[in-house]
Design a protein around this motif. Structure first.
Motif, PDB file in Angstrom:
ATOM      1  N   ALA A 115       0.420  -1.289   0.532  1.00 43.26           N
ATOM      2  CA  ALA A 115       0.209   0.191   0.063  1.00 43.26           C
ATOM      3  C   ALA A 115       1.109   1.244   0.295  1.00 43.26           C
ATOM      4  CB  ALA A 115      -1.464   0.018   1.428  1.00 43.26           C
ATOM      5  N   TYR A 116       1.838   0.852   0.808  1.00 44.40           N
ATOM      6  CA  TYR A 116       3.303   2.219   1.378  1.00 44.40           C
ATOM      7  C   TYR A 116       3.463   2.695  -0.702  1.00 44.40           C
ATOM      8  CZ  TYR A 116       7.032   4.871   2.446  1.00 44.40           C
ATOM      9  OH  TYR A 116       8.086   5.993   2.887  1.00 44.40           O
ATOM     10  N   ILE A 117       4.339   1.379  -1.571  1.00 47.30           N
ATOM     11  CA  ILE A 117       4.855   1.956  -2.282  1.00 47.30           C
ATOM     12  C   ILE A 117       3.669   2.401  -2.914  1.00 47.30           C
ATOM     13  CG2 ILE A 117       6.113   0.572  -4.546  1.00 47.30           C
ATOM     14  CD1 ILE A 117       7.549   0.755  -1.876  1.00 47.30           C
ATOM     15  N   PHE A 118       2.487   1.916  -3.114  1.00 47.91           N
ATOM     16  CA  PHE A 118       1.385   2.045  -4.480  1.00 47.91           C
ATOM     17  C   PHE A 118       0.718   3.400  -4.106  1.00 47.91           C
ATOM     18  CE2 PHE A 118      -2.832   2.529  -5.528  1.00 47.91           C
ATOM     19  CZ  PHE A 118      -3.317   1.748  -7.163  1.00 47.91           C
ATOM     20  N   TYR A 119       1.433   3.470  -2.899  1.00 52.21           N
ATOM     21  CA  TYR A 119       0.646   5.581  -2.957  1.00 52.21           C
ATOM     22  C   TYR A 119       2.134   6.154  -2.984  1.00 52.21           C
ATOM     23  CZ  TYR A 119       1.999   9.519   0.403  1.00 52.21           C
ATOM     24  OH  TYR A 119       2.017  10.942   1.123  1.00 52.21           O
ATOM     25  N   LEU A 120       2.665   6.005  -3.088  1.00 50.66           N
ATOM     26  CA  LEU A 120       4.477   6.664  -3.418  1.00 50.66           C
ATOM     27  C   LEU A 120       4.610   6.307  -4.942  1.00 50.66           C
ATOM     28  CD1 LEU A 120       7.217   5.530  -1.990  1.00 50.66           C
ATOM     29  CD2 LEU A 120       5.829   7.713  -1.707  1.00 50.66           C
ATOM     30  N   SER A 121       3.874   5.341  -5.912  1.00 51.51           N
ATOM     31  CA  SER A 121       3.770   5.505  -7.246  1.00 51.51           C
ATOM     32  C   SER A 121       3.151   6.380  -8.294  1.00 51.51           C
ATOM     33  CB  SER A 121       3.247   4.045  -7.553  1.00 51.51           C
ATOM     34  OG  SER A 121       1.991   3.735  -7.348  1.00 51.51           O
ATOM     35  N   LYS A 122       1.843   7.119  -7.031  1.00 55.34           N
ATOM     36  CA  LYS A 122       1.144   8.018  -8.059  1.00 55.34           C
ATOM     37  C   LYS A 122       1.384   9.105  -8.035  1.00 55.34           C
ATOM     38  CE  LYS A 122      -2.151   4.918  -8.276  1.00 55.34           C
ATOM     39  NZ  LYS A 122      -2.561   3.890  -9.489  1.00 55.34           N
ATOM     40  N   ILE A 123       2.898   9.729  -7.308  1.00 58.40           N
ATOM     41  CA  ILE A 123       3.783  10.367  -7.088  1.00 58.40           C
ATOM     42  C   ILE A 123       4.717  10.057  -9.331  1.00 58.40           C
ATOM     43  CG2 ILE A 123       5.191  11.965  -6.223  1.00 58.40           C
ATOM     44  CD1 ILE A 123       4.562  10.794  -3.344  1.00 58.40           C
ATOM     45  N   LEU A 124       4.914   9.235  -8.899  1.00 52.33           N
ATOM     46  CA  LEU A 124       6.183   9.230 -10.396  1.00 52.33           C
ATOM     47  C   LEU A 124       5.288   9.434 -11.270  1.00 52.33           C
ATOM     48  CD1 LEU A 124       7.900   7.700 -11.441  1.00 52.33           C
ATOM     49  CD2 LEU A 124       7.890   5.395 -11.137  1.00 52.33           C
ATOM     50  N   GLU A 125       3.408   8.802 -11.140  1.00 48.45           N
ATOM     51  CA  GLU A 125       2.197   8.858 -12.032  1.00 48.45           C
ATOM     52  C   GLU A 125       2.412  10.174 -12.677  1.00 48.45           C
ATOM     53  OE1 GLU A 125      -0.968   6.576 -11.897  1.00 48.45           O
ATOM     54  OE2 GLU A 125       0.337   5.376 -11.339  1.00 48.45           O
ATOM     55  N   PHE A 126       2.886  10.920 -11.725  1.00 48.57           N
ATOM     56  CA  PHE A 126       2.749  12.619 -12.167  1.00 48.57           C
ATOM     57  C   PHE A 126       3.742  13.407 -13.812  1.00 48.57           C
ATOM     58  CE2 PHE A 126       2.261  14.837  -8.310  1.00 48.57           C
ATOM     59  CZ  PHE A 126       0.562  14.287  -7.667  1.00 48.57           C
ATOM     60  N   VAL A 127       4.444  12.463 -14.032  1.00 51.29           N
ATOM     61  CA  VAL A 127       5.708  12.144 -15.083  1.00 51.29           C
ATOM     62  C   VAL A 127       4.071  12.156 -16.424  1.00 51.29           C
ATOM     63  CG1 VAL A 127       6.744  11.124 -16.462  1.00 51.29           C
ATOM     64  CG2 VAL A 127       7.281  11.390 -13.833  1.00 51.29           C
ATOM     65  N   ASP A 128       3.736  11.352 -16.174  1.00 52.57           N
ATOM     66  CA  ASP A 128       2.226  11.524 -17.145  1.00 52.57           C
ATOM     67  C   ASP A 128       1.131  12.643 -17.775  1.00 52.57           C
ATOM     68  OD1 ASP A 128       1.699   8.435 -17.056  1.00 52.57           O
ATOM     69  OD2 ASP A 128      -0.375   8.552 -16.110  1.00 52.57           O
ATOM     70  N   THR A 129       1.896  13.304 -16.617  1.00 49.43           N
ATOM     71  CA  THR A 129       1.147  14.890 -16.789  1.00 49.43           C
ATOM     72  C   THR A 129       2.345  15.417 -17.431  1.00 49.43           C
ATOM     73  OG1 THR A 129      -0.055  15.590 -15.039  1.00 49.43           O
ATOM     74  CG2 THR A 129      -0.122  17.314 -16.243  1.00 49.43           C
ATOM     75  N   LEU A 130       3.191  15.726 -17.417  1.00 48.56           N
ATOM     76  CA  LEU A 130       4.486  16.691 -17.405  1.00 48.56           C
ATOM     77  C   LEU A 130       4.788  15.883 -18.954  1.00 48.56           C
ATOM     78  CD1 LEU A 130       7.178  17.837 -16.958  1.00 48.56           C
ATOM     79  CD2 LEU A 130       8.355  16.311 -16.240  1.00 48.56           C
ATOM     80  N   LEU A 131       5.051  15.185 -19.577  1.00 44.66           N
ATOM     81  CA  LEU A 131       4.958  14.037 -20.594  1.00 44.66           C
ATOM     82  C   LEU A 131       4.240  14.136 -21.527  1.00 44.66           C
ATOM     83  CD1 LEU A 131       5.713   9.900 -20.599  1.00 44.66           C
ATOM     84  CD2 LEU A 131       7.415  11.638 -20.795  1.00 44.66           C
TER      85      LEU A 131
END
Length: 263
Positions: A115-131
């Motif tokens: 659950a913690y890794i999943f939480y952190l992964s949602k921050i990594l997914e901000f790259v979607d917007t950057l792209l």
């Protein structure tokens, strides 16, 4: 060593995973301020790159970056789905536990690690917007896209903070759908346009609909038994899923209406 035993050690029984405990203000990124600051930075970046700087990276440069990013998220989503599945199977005493965690369940152990890794992964997914911003396709930057990225971090934080019931099922389902979704994005970045884009949208809608059914089941357990951990956090989840379902149904109708009429 058998593959199953190897996976169980790497994804469940490894000491750092087995002994994981989420402690607010101690575990990295666990303070109340962290998601709020992260979201504020995300929105500021969107504002400056869409209104002030308007940077645009040539497709020849951006596509390899997008392909690498989608590969990372695809692999990470698969690992999270597999890790949480194995952790749940090995630690859940029964199916009831998967739906309704006992009151005052501490956020510790392999299931909460994922659950913690999943939480952190949602921050990594901000790259979607950057792209999207760097590609110059500002029209793709919808309210649904931005608000989804912002709200989901709060939702995942509440999972950990309240030891929220039902999150293992939601995590595995969401991560599995993301494997399919980012596989589609990866192929697009590689110059292949798959014909199963509609399947991705259908799976996302099915995920949200199933969440309502699971929520009803959890509430039934909560009312008829000693209670379920983190029930109040599901108020946020319920509103979030209802809002997403509405917008995905609208998107599907608008995106595929013309194709249907042409047949």
């Amino acid at each position: 060593m058998k593959l199953s035993a190897f996976l169980m050690y790497c994804l469940v029984n490894q000491p750092a995973i087995q002994n994981f405990t989420w402690i607010r203000n101690v575990t990295p990124a666990s303070s109340f301020q962290f998601p709020l600051i992260t979201e504020a930075c995300y929105l500021c970046i969107i504002f400056f790159l869409s209104r002030v700087f308007r940077l645009r990276v040539p497709p020849a440069v951006l596509k390899p970056i997008a392909a690498l990013y989608n590969t990372v998220i695809l692999f990470l989503s698969f690992i999270m789905a597999l890790g949480c599945t194995l952790s749940t199977i090995s630690h859940a005493p029964d199916v009831h536990w998967m739906i309704c965690l006992p009151p005052n369940t501490p956020p510790s152990g392999p299931v909460f690690f994922w659950a913690y890794i999943f939480y952190l992964s949602k921050i990594l997914e901000f790259v979607d917007t950057l792209l999207i911003l760097l590609s110059g396709s500002i029209q793709r930057l919808t309210l649904l896209h931005v608000s989804h990225h912002v709200v989901v971090i709060n939702m995942c934080y509440v999972w950990l903070w309240t030891s929220q019931s039902l999150f293992p099922v939601v995590l595995v389902t969401n991560a599995s759908v993301h494997v399919l979704m980012y596989a589609y994005y990866l192929l697009c970045a590689l110059g292949v346009r798959p014909k199963w884009k509609r399947l991705v949208t259908t799976c996302q809608i099915a995920q949200f609909r199933a969440s309502f059914g699971a929520l009803a089941l959890m509430l039934g357990y909560h009312v008829s038994g000693p209670g379920c951990s983190g029930v109040w956090g599901w108020i946020l989840n319920f509103l979030f899923y209802a809002w997403l379902l509405f917008h995905f149904l609208s998107f599907r109708e608008q995106a595929y209406k013309s194709k249907f009429e042409q047949k």
